[in-house]
Design a protein around this motif. Structure first.
Motif, mmCIF file in Angstrom:
data_model
loop_
_atom_site.group_PDB
_atom_site.id
_atom_site.type_symbol
_atom_site.label_atom_id
_atom_site.label_comp_id
_atom_site.label_asym_id
_atom_site.label_seq_id
_atom_site.Cartn_x
_atom_site.Cartn_y
_atom_site.Cartn_z
ATOM 1 N N PHE A 166 0.810 -1.222 0.000
ATOM 2 C CA PHE A 166 0.000 0.000 0.000
ATOM 3 C C PHE A 166 0.846 1.276 0.000
ATOM 4 O O PHE A 166 0.317 2.353 0.208
ATOM 5 C CB PHE A 166 -0.934 -0.001 1.217
ATOM 6 N N THR A 167 2.128 1.158 -0.231
ATOM 7 C CA THR A 167 2.966 2.343 -0.150
ATOM 8 C C THR A 167 2.773 3.219 -1.389
ATOM 9 O O THR A 167 2.425 2.726 -2.467
ATOM 10 C CB THR A 167 4.446 1.966 0.004
ATOM 11 N N LYS A 214 -4.229 2.456 -4.795
ATOM 12 C CA LYS A 214 -4.344 2.532 -6.250
ATOM 13 C C LYS A 214 -3.599 1.401 -6.949
ATOM 14 O O LYS A 214 -3.965 1.006 -8.045
ATOM 15 C CB LYS A 214 -3.864 3.887 -6.746
ATOM 16 N N TRP A 215 -2.573 0.823 -6.310
ATOM 17 C CA TRP A 215 -1.797 -0.228 -6.977
ATOM 18 C C TRP A 215 -2.588 -1.514 -7.121
ATOM 19 O O TRP A 215 -2.309 -2.323 -7.994
ATOM 20 C CB TRP A 215 -0.484 -0.482 -6.237
ATOM 21 N N LEU A 216 -3.567 -1.707 -6.249
ATOM 22 C CA LEU A 216 -4.425 -2.880 -6.394
ATOM 23 C C LEU A 216 -5.123 -2.820 -7.752
ATOM 24 O O LEU A 216 -5.150 -3.800 -8.501
ATOM 25 C CB LEU A 216 -5.461 -2.928 -5.272
ATOM 26 N N ASN A 252 -5.487 -4.608 -13.614
ATOM 27 C CA ASN A 252 -5.639 -4.351 -15.049
ATOM 28 C C ASN A 252 -4.423 -4.751 -15.871
ATOM 29 O O ASN A 252 -4.274 -4.302 -17.007
ATOM 30 C CB ASN A 252 -5.929 -2.863 -15.280
ATOM 31 N N ARG A 253 -3.556 -5.581 -15.321
ATOM 32 C CA ARG A 253 -2.362 -5.974 -16.050
ATOM 33 C C ARG A 253 -2.571 -7.326 -16.716
ATOM 34 O O ARG A 253 -2.640 -8.345 -16.035
ATOM 35 C CB ARG A 253 -1.171 -6.048 -15.090
ATOM 36 N N PRO A 281 5.749 -1.249 -7.316
ATOM 37 C CA PRO A 281 4.449 -1.283 -6.640
ATOM 38 C C PRO A 281 3.607 -2.490 -7.057
ATOM 39 O O PRO A 281 2.958 -3.127 -6.209
ATOM 40 C CB PRO A 281 3.776 0.013 -7.088
ATOM 41 N N VAL A 282 3.655 -2.826 -8.374
ATOM 42 C CA VAL A 282 2.868 -3.967 -8.846
ATOM 43 C C VAL A 282 3.397 -5.252 -8.224
ATOM 44 O O VAL A 282 2.627 -6.119 -7.784
ATOM 45 C CB VAL A 282 2.913 -4.031 -10.390
ATOM 46 N N THR A 283 4.736 -5.369 -8.157
ATOM 47 C CA THR A 283 5.330 -6.562 -7.534
ATOM 48 C C THR A 283 4.897 -6.684 -6.078
ATOM 49 O O THR A 283 4.590 -7.779 -5.610
ATOM 50 C CB THR A 283 6.862 -6.472 -7.601
ATOM 51 N N ASN A 284 4.865 -5.544 -5.382
ATOM 52 C CA ASN A 284 4.425 -5.581 -3.979
ATOM 53 C C ASN A 284 3.034 -6.165 -3.854
ATOM 54 O O ASN A 284 2.767 -7.002 -2.995
ATOM 55 C CB ASN A 284 4.411 -4.160 -3.390
ATOM 56 N N VAL A 285 2.130 -5.719 -4.732
ATOM 57 C CA VAL A 285 0.750 -6.194 -4.651
ATOM 58 C C VAL A 285 0.690 -7.675 -4.983
ATOM 59 O O VAL A 285 0.036 -8.460 -4.281
ATOM 60 C CB VAL A 285 -0.153 -5.384 -5.611
#
Lengths: 271, 315
Positions: free
Chosen positions: A36-37, A53-55, A60-61, A236-240
């Motif tokens: 969530f950073t 927002k990263w969720l 959408n990837r 950020p995407v990797t974190n999610v």
């Protein structure tokens, strides 16, 4: 007797055990914060801000969905194969004594006793020698091979606890072999198989070392993650994705635990 | 059902039932049928591949054309013994040994507490507490440590808040175990290895500790042994099979891993990385195969010794 509760445990032991458990869990918890950073370019701690927002971005990837669906497909097929092979093997080994019995149980354990890289390069060089092109099926071939042992371990433990006289009683009462299988053996081992299957699924879903050797151009989810780890491009995407993977793998583990908790055996004690 | 007429009931009708009866009367046939599928799968695919690997390690690569020369030679194994490659082997084996020792030290209190003191809910909590990290994603665990050890990450932040940065810097300036930062030092690699394989040590250790009867400890105390003496002369020897069983995992897994040292660590190679690079970009499959034989041989010796020590009962 010291067996009544926690009274009597030396304070030093309590602290060491607690610290060990914290060591095992804190790093995973960290993943949940990072998902969530608001920071995009570094792994800055503490996070400068929190956002969800990263969720949505991850959702959408298309490449992540593709990797996910390949991983699910591979895990499903490998688990199915492992269930059949592992159960058959466990039934044979636990019901009868025969020549070469030890060798067979060693052979089942070997794919996880040897380092994954050995399994990986062995399969790869065999595919090369026999001109098999890399495909989803080569990935499944590798995964099923090391998933057998998880099912086998769970099934063997359950067979050991199921009394053989149940089968004899069923036969004495006039059931044939298939009826006995259907009405006596299956209900007895069903939960062990389900637990073994769940663990095999989790193992396959997460496997990366063997997969890097047996996959061609396709990306399973772990391979996607590995690339992000080596060359971080979209932190950020990797974190999610990491957070989702943790959540998704927890479910089969907890499920397997509840299915086998009455047993004296450690489910998947030999991953 | 009909009541049986005589002692021996008549043969049953229907193909399936007759088949079932035949299988029951011939247990060998049943056994063969049950084993055919798994044994041919593992025998052909897995053992076949291992043999293929072994065979390839006796081929060599032509230095000029870069093609594999399919003739029996020991040249590839000689190449394994050049100092640069020996370094890789020594480095990997020492790392595996250190990780294994550290895993025993960290795992022991957890396993001991879970086996001897935890009861009921606490026991389940300990079990889950070990199983969850064991089964959660390997890559996610490494990723978590990348976050922890990053220069801007939580560990450096913690040292900074505690005004201990000087201590970390002093540690990092040490030769061998130090480095530019934790994430590119052997210490970092070691920490991640320890973290990822720790549950594999805890579970067999706990299993063996649970088999130590409490009465033995009481007897030891009655005979005047202090707690350290009891630990040294009673608990430790009895838990040794568990330690060995766990060390098989930690040792083997460290020997064969190529992802952890690639992501967290200095650029110096481990066996797994050597295998990976030789078979990949270099295309030198024979040398990669020879490198892969090293952990097989080490683990073979290790398993043989472990079997003699009776460690497999604790698995």
């Amino acid at each position: 007797m010291r067996s009544d509760g926690n009274i009597g445990a030396p304070i030093g032991l309590k602290i060491a055990a607690g610290a060990g458990l914290l060591f095992l869990h804190l790093p995973i918890l960290l993943i949940f914060v990072y998902a969530f950073t608001t920071e995009e370019r570094s792994y800055q701690w503490p996070p400068p801000g929190l956002t969800t927002k990263w969720l949505a971005v991850t959702w959408n990837r298309p490449d992540i969905w593709e990797a996910l669906s390949l991983s699910l497909k591979v895990a499903t097929v490998s688990t199915a194969i492992a269930l059949v092979l592992g159960t058959l093997c466990a039934a044979a080994v636990s019901r009868t004594r025969f020549f070469g019995r030890e060798t067979i149980s060693l052979m089942v354990i070997l794919p996880i006793a040897l380092p994954g890289i050995v399994t990986g390069i062995a399969l790869r060089s065999a595919f090369n020698l026999s001109d098999i092109p890399f495909s989803t099926w080569t990935i499944i071939l590798g995964h099923a091979t090391f998933c057998v042992v998880v099912v086998y371990n769970n099934a063997v433990a359950r067979f050991r606890r199921t009394s053989a006289s149940l089968v004899e009683a069923s036969m004495d009462l006039g059931a044939d072999g298939f009826q006995t299988l259907r009405y006596v053996i299956m209900p007895n081992i069903a939960t062990a198989l389900l637990a073994g299957g769940m663990l095999a699924f989790a193992l396959s879903f997460d496997e990366v070392i063997v997969t890097t050797f047996t996959a061609g151009q396709q990306q399973t989810l772990p391979i996607w993650m590995l690339e992000e780890l080596v060359r971080p491009r979209q932190r950020p995407v990797t974190n999610v994705v990491a957070m989702v993977v943790v959540l998704v793998t927890f479910l089969p583990i907890l499920g397997a635990f509840y299915l086998t908790r009455d047993g004296d055996q450690i489910a998947g004690g030999g991953k | 059902m009909n009541s049986p007429v005589g002692v021996i009931s008549p043969g049953r009708q229907g193909i399936l039932r007759r088949l079932a009866d035949t299988l029951w009367r011939r247990p060998r046939l049943l056994l063969l049928l049950m084993l055919a599928l798994p044994v041919s799968w593992l025998g052909v695919i897995y053992l076949g591949s291992l043999v293929a690997l072994l065979v390839q390690s006796f081929f060599s690569i032509d230095e000029f054309s870069g093609l594999i020369n399919y003739e029996f030679t020991l040249k590839t194994y000689r190449e394994l013994l050049i100092p640069a490659n020996l370094d890789i082997i020594v480095r990997t084996v020492s790392m595996a040994a250190v990780v294994t020792l550290a895993a025993v030290v960290v795992a022991f209190p957890i396993a001991y507490y879970a086996a001897r003191y935890a009861r009921g809910k606490w026991k389940a909590a300990f079990y889950i507490g070990v199983m969850l990290p064991l089964w959660s994603s390997y890559l996610v665990k490494i990723y978590a440590w990348k976050l922890v050890l990053a220069r801007e990450g939580i560990l450096n932040w913690l040292f900074d808040k505690l005004h201990l940065t000087w201590l970390l810097d002093a540690y990092l300036s040490l030769p061998l175990i130090g480095g530019n930062s934790l994430s590119v030092s052997y210490t970092g690699t070691f920490l991640v290895f320890l973290y990822v394989w720790l549950p594999f040590m805890i579970l067999p250790l706990q299993a063996s500790l649970e088999r130590v009867p409490a009465s033995l400890l009481e007897a030891s105390a009655d005979l005047g042994a202090s707690a350290p003496q009891t630990f040294r002369h009673v608990v430790l020897p009895l838990s040794l099979p568990g330690v060995i069983a766990g060390s098989i995992f930690t040792f083997s897994l460290t020997l064969g891993d190529y992802i952890i040292p690639q992501i967290i660590g200095s650029s110096r190679l481990f066996i797994g990385q050597a295998v990976y690079t030789h078979q990949g970009t270099a295309g030198n499959i024979p040398l990669a195969a020879a490198f892969a034989v090293v952990p097989i041989v080490i683990m073979g010796v290790y398993l043989w010794m472990a079997k003699r020590a009776g460690a497999f009962d604790a698995l």
